[in-house]
Motif scaffolding. Structure first.
Motif, PDB file in Angstrom:
ATOM      1  N   PRO A  46       0.805  -1.237   0.000  1.00 22.01           N
ATOM      2  CA  PRO A  46       0.000   0.000   0.000  1.00 22.01           C
ATOM      3  C   PRO A  46       0.830   1.277   0.000  1.00 22.01           C
ATOM      4  O   PRO A  46       0.359   2.318  -0.468  1.00 22.01           O
ATOM      5  CB  PRO A  46      -0.824  -0.125   1.290  1.00 22.01           C
ATOM      6  CG  PRO A  46      -0.873  -1.584   1.571  1.00 22.01           C
ATOM      7  CD  PRO A  46       0.445  -2.132   1.105  1.00 22.01           C
ATOM      8  N   GLU A  47       2.051   1.192   0.488  1.00 22.73           N
ATOM      9  CA  GLU A  47       2.902   2.381   0.515  1.00 22.73           C
ATOM     10  C   GLU A  47       3.131   2.939  -0.893  1.00 22.73           C
ATOM     11  O   GLU A  47       3.252   4.155  -1.072  1.00 22.73           O
ATOM     12  CB  GLU A  47       4.247   2.047   1.164  1.00 22.73           C
ATOM     13  CG  GLU A  47       5.223   3.202   1.261  1.00 22.73           C
ATOM     14  CD  GLU A  47       4.791   4.291   2.238  1.00 22.73           C
ATOM     15  OE1 GLU A  47       5.260   5.440   2.103  1.00 22.73           O
ATOM     16  OE2 GLU A  47       3.987   3.988   3.142  1.00 22.73           O
ATOM     17  N   LYS A  48       3.141   2.071  -1.899  1.00 24.07           N
ATOM     18  CA  LYS A  48       3.370   2.532  -3.270  1.00 24.07           C
ATOM     19  C   LYS A  48       2.278   3.482  -3.739  1.00 24.07           C
ATOM     20  O   LYS A  48       2.544   4.394  -4.527  1.00 24.07           O
ATOM     21  CB  LYS A  48       3.445   1.330  -4.210  1.00 24.07           C
ATOM     22  CG  LYS A  48       4.708   0.494  -4.058  1.00 24.07           C
ATOM     23  CD  LYS A  48       4.739  -0.623  -5.089  1.00 24.07           C
ATOM     24  CE  LYS A  48       6.032  -1.425  -4.982  1.00 24.07           C
ATOM     25  NZ  LYS A  48       6.068  -2.526  -5.987  1.00 24.07           N
ATOM     26  N   ALA A  49       1.061   3.267  -3.273  1.00 19.56           N
ATOM     27  CA  ALA A  49      -0.045   4.132  -3.671  1.00 19.56           C
ATOM     28  C   ALA A  49      -0.262   5.262  -2.680  1.00 19.56           C
ATOM     29  O   ALA A  49      -0.328   6.434  -3.059  1.00 19.56           O
ATOM     30  CB  ALA A  49      -1.322   3.306  -3.812  1.00 19.56           C
ATOM     31  N   TYR A  50      -0.390   4.899  -1.414  1.00 17.34           N
ATOM     32  CA  TYR A  50      -0.808   5.890  -0.430  1.00 17.34           C
ATOM     33  C   TYR A  50       0.341   6.750   0.094  1.00 17.34           C
ATOM     34  O   TYR A  50       0.099   7.863   0.569  1.00 17.34           O
ATOM     35  CB  TYR A  50      -1.518   5.191   0.727  1.00 17.34           C
ATOM     36  CG  TYR A  50      -2.724   4.384   0.292  1.00 17.34           C
ATOM     37  CD1 TYR A  50      -3.677   4.924  -0.563  1.00 17.34           C
ATOM     38  CD2 TYR A  50      -2.903   3.063   0.715  1.00 17.34           C
ATOM     39  CE1 TYR A  50      -4.778   4.190  -0.979  1.00 17.34           C
ATOM     40  CE2 TYR A  50      -4.000   2.316   0.314  1.00 17.34           C
ATOM     41  CZ  TYR A  50      -4.927   2.878  -0.536  1.00 17.34           C
ATOM     42  OH  TYR A  50      -6.014   2.143  -0.946  1.00 17.34           O
TER      43      TYR A  50
END
Length: 310
Positions: free
Chosen positions: A275-279
């Motif tokens: 999720p870090e890649k998006a958020y």
């Protein structure tokens, strides 16, 4: 002025709950907690907005979809409005019934009683017998004191929405957005002694929309928040986000589709397994309100980041 009205009628009312004792008495209910966070520009809490409720497991904009996101701990339920032939506001995204119900044709061609002959369908087309299109009133009765509500596709029905929220005593927990110019919105707000929470929606890099943006930014009092929409995250977006934060407002980003958030959408978070890649880039803008199609995933991510302590 919209901005002054917020400070005097809504923000101060909420903040007074926090200032009434040296120990900062807790808010009376969950919705009040969320409203207080929305009005606190220094809060690190990230508000999670569920797009049409839990539509992966229930029909979108349905009562079960609302109940599900409340159980998840979502902060804001985003719902869509349409009006029936007999002027009843109902929850439905499309102008026609075909995609999400067993009916056909335009909602505006049916009375509400006539709509009750049709059942809702899930996003995958499964019919849910006995589950009907809810009215706005029914939905707000479920949401009262439990979750903040973002009424989407609702600005054209502003007077009717406000009438219902005032009758139910939920006006303070209802948010509405639009892309209208400041003077148009101010004129509408001036028609009422009390109003819903309001925030402008701006498409970054569209010249006419940025003119509207700077009309809002220019006055001294901050807006509650701005939704910034962008198809790529570039210096124009970073500059607009910085202006929003410098103005003392919140920043809202919609991650449901890549075209609204520069490609940093929910599907990237889910499909990559990270999720870090998006958020991460979205939070890097200073975003503190995120609209999502994957509320459970986003909440878990934010909890790990320490951004869900209200």
């Amino acid at each position: 002025m919209i901005k002054a009205q917020y400070l005097t009628l809504l923000a101060l009312a909420v903040l007074s709950l926090l200032a009434c004792s040296p120990k900062n008495e807790p808010a009376a209910n969950r919705a009040e907690q969320i409203v207080a966070a929305l009005h606190d520009p220094d809060s690190k809490y990230v508000v999670v907005v569920a797009h049409r409720g839990d539509w992966r497991n229930y029909p979108e904009n349905s009562i079960p979809a609302i109940e599900s996101v409340i159980r998840m701990g979502v902060d804001v339920m985003e719902l869509d409005l349409k009006m029936t032939k007999d002027s009843v506001l109902v929850l439905h995204h499309d102008p026609t019934l075909d995609r999400m119900t067993t009916g056909h044709g335009r909602i505006s061609d049916y009375t509400y009683d006539e709509l009750l002959q049709f059942d809702l369908k899930t996003a995958h087309g499964a019919v849910k017998p006995g589950l009907k299109v809810p009215t706005l009133r029914q939905a707000l009765e479920v949401c009262k004191d439990r979750i903040v509500v973002n009424v989407d596709q609702g600005y054209d029905y502003y007077d009717k929405v406000l009438e219902i929220t005032e009758e139910l005593g939920v006006t303070d927990q209802i948010l509405i957005k639009s892309g209208h110019p400041l003077d148009v919105v101010e004129a509408k707000m001036a028609e009422h002694p009390y109003n819903l929470m309001y925030m402008p929606v701006v498409t970054v890099a569209a010249p006419d929309k940025m003119t509207v943006f700077h009309d809002y930014i220019a006055p001294d009092e901050p807006q509650l928040a701005y939704e910034l929409c962008f198809d790529r995250l570039d210096d124009n977006v970073r500059s607009a986000a910085a202006e929003v934060l410098a103005d003392g407002s919140k920043l809202w980003v919609n991650t449901i589709w890549g075209s609204l958030c520069g490609g940093y959408e929910d599907d990237l978070a889910f499909e990559s397994g990270d999720p870090e890649k998006a958020y991460g880039p979205i939070l890097g803008l200073g975003t503190s309100i995120i609209q999502t199609d994957r509320p459970e995933l986003l909440i878990h991510y934010l909890e790990q980041k320490g951004r869900r302590n209200i």
